[in-house]
Scaffold this motif. Structure first.
Motif, PDB file in Angstrom:
ATOM      1  N   PRO A  19       0.814  -1.220   0.000  1.00  0.00           N
ATOM      2  CA  PRO A  19       0.000   0.000   0.000  1.00  0.00           C
ATOM      3  C   PRO A  19       0.850   1.274   0.000  1.00  0.00           C
ATOM      4  O   PRO A  19       0.353   2.336  -0.345  1.00  0.00           O
ATOM      5  CB  PRO A  19      -0.798  -0.114   1.305  1.00  0.00           C
ATOM      6  CG  PRO A  19      -0.773  -1.566   1.657  1.00  0.00           C
ATOM      7  CD  PRO A  19       0.524  -2.094   1.148  1.00  0.00           C
ATOM      8  N   TYR A 138      -9.391  -5.089 -12.970  1.00  0.00           N
ATOM      9  CA  TYR A 138      -8.713  -3.819 -12.666  1.00  0.00           C
ATOM     10  C   TYR A 138      -8.966  -2.754 -13.722  1.00  0.00           C
ATOM     11  O   TYR A 138      -8.825  -1.564 -13.445  1.00  0.00           O
ATOM     12  CB  TYR A 138      -7.217  -4.049 -12.411  1.00  0.00           C
ATOM     13  CG  TYR A 138      -7.023  -4.606 -11.017  1.00  0.00           C
ATOM     14  CD1 TYR A 138      -7.077  -3.773  -9.905  1.00  0.00           C
ATOM     15  CD2 TYR A 138      -6.898  -5.975 -10.806  1.00  0.00           C
ATOM     16  CE1 TYR A 138      -6.985  -4.278  -8.623  1.00  0.00           C
ATOM     17  CE2 TYR A 138      -6.792  -6.497  -9.525  1.00  0.00           C
ATOM     18  CZ  TYR A 138      -6.838  -5.640  -8.430  1.00  0.00           C
ATOM     19  OH  TYR A 138      -6.761  -6.138  -7.160  1.00  0.00           O
ATOM     20  N   TYR A 159     -12.862  -0.630  -5.208  1.00  0.00           N
ATOM     21  CA  TYR A 159     -11.636  -1.138  -4.580  1.00  0.00           C
ATOM     22  C   TYR A 159     -11.983  -2.126  -3.467  1.00  0.00           C
ATOM     23  O   TYR A 159     -11.387  -3.192  -3.337  1.00  0.00           O
ATOM     24  CB  TYR A 159     -10.790   0.012  -4.026  1.00  0.00           C
ATOM     25  CG  TYR A 159     -10.357   1.010  -5.076  1.00  0.00           C
ATOM     26  CD1 TYR A 159      -9.365   0.678  -5.989  1.00  0.00           C
ATOM     27  CD2 TYR A 159     -10.938   2.265  -5.163  1.00  0.00           C
ATOM     28  CE1 TYR A 159      -8.956   1.584  -6.962  1.00  0.00           C
ATOM     29  CE2 TYR A 159     -10.545   3.182  -6.126  1.00  0.00           C
ATOM     30  CZ  TYR A 159      -9.556   2.833  -7.028  1.00  0.00           C
ATOM     31  OH  TYR A 159      -9.165   3.722  -7.996  1.00  0.00           O
ATOM     32  N   GLY A 160     -12.971  -1.757  -2.672  1.00  0.00           N
ATOM     33  CA  GLY A 160     -13.382  -2.642  -1.581  1.00  0.00           C
ATOM     34  C   GLY A 160     -14.024  -3.917  -2.099  1.00  0.00           C
ATOM     35  O   GLY A 160     -13.787  -5.018  -1.577  1.00  0.00           O
ATOM     36  N   ARG A 163     -11.255  -6.116  -3.214  1.00  0.00           N
ATOM     37  CA  ARG A 163     -10.564  -6.742  -2.083  1.00  0.00           C
ATOM     38  C   ARG A 163     -11.376  -7.923  -1.543  1.00  0.00           C
ATOM     39  O   ARG A 163     -10.832  -9.005  -1.295  1.00  0.00           O
ATOM     40  CB  ARG A 163     -10.314  -5.739  -0.955  1.00  0.00           C
ATOM     41  CG  ARG A 163      -9.080  -4.874  -1.151  1.00  0.00           C
ATOM     42  CD  ARG A 163      -8.638  -4.221   0.170  1.00  0.00           C
ATOM     43  NE  ARG A 163      -9.747  -3.571   0.859  1.00  0.00           N
ATOM     44  CZ  ARG A 163     -10.132  -2.302   0.657  1.00  0.00           C
ATOM     45  NH1 ARG A 163      -9.495  -1.546  -0.215  1.00  0.00           N
ATOM     46  NH2 ARG A 163     -11.146  -1.803   1.328  1.00  0.00           N
ATOM     47  N   ASP A 164     -12.670  -7.713  -1.372  1.00  0.00           N
ATOM     48  CA  ASP A 164     -13.524  -8.790  -0.854  1.00  0.00           C
ATOM     49  C   ASP A 164     -13.567  -9.981  -1.821  1.00  0.00           C
ATOM     50  O   ASP A 164     -13.507 -11.137  -1.417  1.00  0.00           O
ATOM     51  CB  ASP A 164     -14.957  -8.285  -0.627  1.00  0.00           C
ATOM     52  CG  ASP A 164     -15.024  -7.281   0.516  1.00  0.00           C
ATOM     53  OD1 ASP A 164     -14.035  -7.192   1.286  1.00  0.00           O
ATOM     54  OD2 ASP A 164     -16.040  -6.581   0.629  1.00  0.00           O
ATOM     55  N   GLU A 166     -11.351 -10.876  -4.025  1.00  0.00           N
ATOM     56  CA  GLU A 166     -10.083 -11.600  -4.043  1.00  0.00           C
ATOM     57  C   GLU A 166      -9.862 -12.370  -2.741  1.00  0.00           C
ATOM     58  O   GLU A 166      -9.283 -13.470  -2.756  1.00  0.00           O
ATOM     59  CB  GLU A 166      -8.928 -10.628  -4.323  1.00  0.00           C
ATOM     60  CG  GLU A 166      -8.998 -10.080  -5.759  1.00  0.00           C
ATOM     61  CD  GLU A 166      -7.919  -9.069  -6.100  1.00  0.00           C
ATOM     62  OE1 GLU A 166      -7.776  -8.728  -7.288  1.00  0.00           O
ATOM     63  OE2 GLU A 166      -7.220  -8.601  -5.169  1.00  0.00           O
ATOM     64  N   ALA A 167     -10.335 -11.808  -1.633  1.00  0.00           N
ATOM     65  CA  ALA A 167     -10.213 -12.537  -0.361  1.00  0.00           C
ATOM     66  C   ALA A 167     -11.030 -13.824  -0.419  1.00  0.00           C
ATOM     67  O   ALA A 167     -10.598 -14.878   0.053  1.00  0.00           O
ATOM     68  CB  ALA A 167     -10.692 -11.656   0.798  1.00  0.00           C
ATOM     69  N   ARG A 229      -4.771   0.601  -2.837  1.00  0.00           N
ATOM     70  CA  ARG A 229      -6.047   0.208  -2.255  1.00  0.00           C
ATOM     71  C   ARG A 229      -6.327  -1.294  -2.300  1.00  0.00           C
ATOM     72  O   ARG A 229      -7.223  -1.774  -1.605  1.00  0.00           O
ATOM     73  CB  ARG A 229      -7.192   0.948  -2.985  1.00  0.00           C
ATOM     74  CG  ARG A 229      -7.046   2.471  -2.998  1.00  0.00           C
ATOM     75  CD  ARG A 229      -7.440   3.093  -1.656  1.00  0.00           C
ATOM     76  NE  ARG A 229      -8.800   2.786  -1.293  1.00  0.00           N
ATOM     77  CZ  ARG A 229      -9.872   3.499  -1.657  1.00  0.00           C
ATOM     78  NH1 ARG A 229      -9.718   4.584  -2.398  1.00  0.00           N
ATOM     79  NH2 ARG A 229     -11.073   3.148  -1.269  1.00  0.00           N
ATOM     80  N   THR A 230      -5.590  -2.029  -3.136  1.00  0.00           N
ATOM     81  CA  THR A 230      -5.929  -3.457  -3.275  1.00  0.00           C
ATOM     82  C   THR A 230      -4.746  -4.394  -3.017  1.00  0.00           C
ATOM     83  O   THR A 230      -4.856  -5.599  -3.242  1.00  0.00           O
ATOM     84  CB  THR A 230      -6.488  -3.763  -4.686  1.00  0.00           C
ATOM     85  OG1 THR A 230      -5.463  -3.500  -5.649  1.00  0.00           O
ATOM     86  CG2 THR A 230      -7.723  -2.941  -4.991  1.00  0.00           C
ATOM     87  N   THR A 232      -2.925  -6.606  -0.829  1.00  0.00           N
ATOM     88  CA  THR A 232      -3.161  -7.293   0.445  1.00  0.00           C
ATOM     89  C   THR A 232      -2.181  -8.453   0.547  1.00  0.00           C
ATOM     90  O   THR A 232      -1.630  -8.894  -0.473  1.00  0.00           O
ATOM     91  CB  THR A 232      -4.600  -7.858   0.519  1.00  0.00           C
ATOM     92  OG1 THR A 232      -4.743  -8.879  -0.478  1.00  0.00           O
ATOM     93  CG2 THR A 232      -5.649  -6.770   0.283  1.00  0.00           C
ATOM     94  N   TRP A 237       0.354  -7.385  -5.037  1.00  0.00           N
ATOM     95  CA  TRP A 237       0.746  -6.754  -6.297  1.00  0.00           C
ATOM     96  C   TRP A 237       2.269  -6.791  -6.436  1.00  0.00           C
ATOM     97  O   TRP A 237       2.992  -6.614  -5.449  1.00  0.00           O
ATOM     98  CB  TRP A 237       0.337  -5.274  -6.306  1.00  0.00           C
ATOM     99  CG  TRP A 237      -1.025  -4.991  -6.847  1.00  0.00           C
ATOM    100  CD1 TRP A 237      -2.123  -4.622  -6.135  1.00  0.00           C
ATOM    101  CD2 TRP A 237      -1.418  -5.009  -8.228  1.00  0.00           C
ATOM    102  NE1 TRP A 237      -3.198  -4.414  -6.969  1.00  0.00           N
ATOM    103  CE2 TRP A 237      -2.792  -4.648  -8.268  1.00  0.00           C
ATOM    104  CE3 TRP A 237      -0.777  -5.305  -9.425  1.00  0.00           C
ATOM    105  CZ2 TRP A 237      -3.518  -4.572  -9.456  1.00  0.00           C
ATOM    106  CZ3 TRP A 237      -1.501  -5.231 -10.612  1.00  0.00           C
ATOM    107  CH2 TRP A 237      -2.843  -4.865 -10.621  1.00  0.00           C
TER     108      TRP A 237
END
Lengths: 284, 284
Positions: A19, A138, A159-160, A163-164, A166-167, A229-230, A232, A237
């Protein structure tokens, strides 16, 4: 099996972009962690391909015996940065049976009627498969941000959502590697010039590429934000300097090798009675 | 570009299996049309792969400029005959971007609710793509015939349905090559023995393979009939002797090369003003 030319620091450490990434400080012509030049790079590519091919076969084999794990490699970059070359020269070394490659284009009308991840979900790799996204979800925070193709608030939300998403993938067994191939505008100019010079390269040239090129700085900002932002721990990345094609290829190759090695793959144990089958076969 | 080791008679002529085929008369250990042995065969494979890679790129390039043509390679064979090796060593030489590989398994419950071509249609190659079917709709007249999984009248009907289906594909721009890899039961026994001997090969072993092996003669009859009934000038069958892996690979490779060459592919002409783009780029 130690390789002759090797990375001093693996790209998995050296090219990791968290980040706090500062894209502007990463030199596209640099070759972090690798001390040789083009010649050694090519030797490394050949050697790594054999290693990769082996690891992929184990990943695939395990899936035949109930393993659900898979790998997803996301490739993002400005035009001409070398996504195609990575697919051809790195992914191409792997058994086609074990690869699912998908190139995302501008969304179709049908795709636009769904949420932006709809078309992405359909292309995810199944168990035992290495998935390769040439562009990806993306784009929905890159070109869409730069071109104002969605409301700023919508972009912010994504972005959120990413993230969710990909999690969730990680949790269900898909390891994710996200790669930004990082080239300089000067290098892009040379590559576009080459495409215009050679008749056998004209088909790769798109007049729209120059329009995007005018927005270079805006794209860099969009990438910077997307990574901030992404990035994690589970869906990291990597910013891969890509002005030297040979370097970008061995770097991405090593990222994939490291990820597969980290999975601690092994040949599945037979789920049948080997001796009994030998006897049956002998009598057949 | 004449190659050093070459076929005296191309497999496209030499291995063509028409409605008058006599499968029993084709020797699985033979190497029709090729005078060299394994070493020359490997050289031929390497050289052919470069040629193939080139042709594929043109096929793909043309599709970016509106061409609708594609190629479909159907691979059928008894277990261990080498379909996987063809995919890995021949198809694997081609840019993954330009290949759509699909391995058909026993139909799922959902697939069974549809006509037998339903799942096949979904896996057809798009424009510019080389599609590879590892097994195919021919299972519906092979294992289904041998195992009596459908009524005889239904099986009978299917040959005609397949002919019509393939004629339609050809008409819409998909060139079809159908390959039967022809091995001997003795060679299969050796290969299965090898799989049982090596722990890293156990995952490829399927206890069901031995059950099918018991029905060897019935399968030969089913193949014989399938070829008799579905060999057409537009969707030809080739019977490729496959006891020698190196031969089967170069033979299938040559079939693909010949088909692509026959398409008279060329680099698409730019659909933009090259000089104007050069000027725009120079100023960017």
């Amino acid at each position: 099996m130690p390789s002759a030319p090797a990375f001093k620091t693996s790209p998995t450490q050296g090219l990791l972009a968290g980040p706090d990434v500062d894209l502007a400080s990463i030199r596209p012509r640099s070759t972090p962690g690798f001390s040789g030049g083009k010649k050694k790079g090519k030797a490394k590519l050949a050697e790594g391909n054999a290693q990769l091919s082996d690891l992929q076969e184990k990943l695939f084999a395990e899936s035949r015996f109930g393993s659900e794990i898979s790998l997803l490699v996301v490739l993002q970059a400005m035009d001409t940065a070398g996504k195609g070359g990575i697919v051809r020269h790195v992914v191409g070394a792997v058994d086609p049976q074990g690869v699912k490659h998908y190139a995302f284009k501008a969304p179709t009308r049908a795709e636009k009627r769904h949420d932006f991840l709809w078309r992405v979900r359909k292309q995810l790799p199944g168990p035992g498969i290495i998935g390769v996204f040439d562009r990806s979800h993306y784009e929905d925070v890159l070109i869409q941000r730069v071109r104002g193709m969605a409301e700023p608030a919508t972009i912010e939300e994504r972005y959120g959502i990413i993230r969710d998403f990909e999690a969730g993938l990680t949790e269900s067994g898909t390891r994710i590697i996200k790669v930004m191939l990082h080239i300089s505008p000067e290098e892009q100019k040379e590559r576009l010039t080459e495409r215009l010079k050679r008749k056998d390269k004209h088909w790769k040239y798109n007049t729209g590429d120059l329009d995007e090129r005018q927005l270079w700085d805006e794209y860099q900002v969009a990438y910077q934000i997307a990574i901030e932002r992404t990035a994690t721990p589970d869906a990291p990345w990597y910013v891969v300097p890509a002005d030297r094609k040979w370097y970008a290829r061995i770097a991405v190759q090593q990222l994939i090798i490291d990820a597969l090695q980290d999975m601690q793959l092994s040949w599945p144990r037979a789920d049948f009675d080997v001796a009994a089958e030998k006897a049956r076969l002998a009598n057949s």
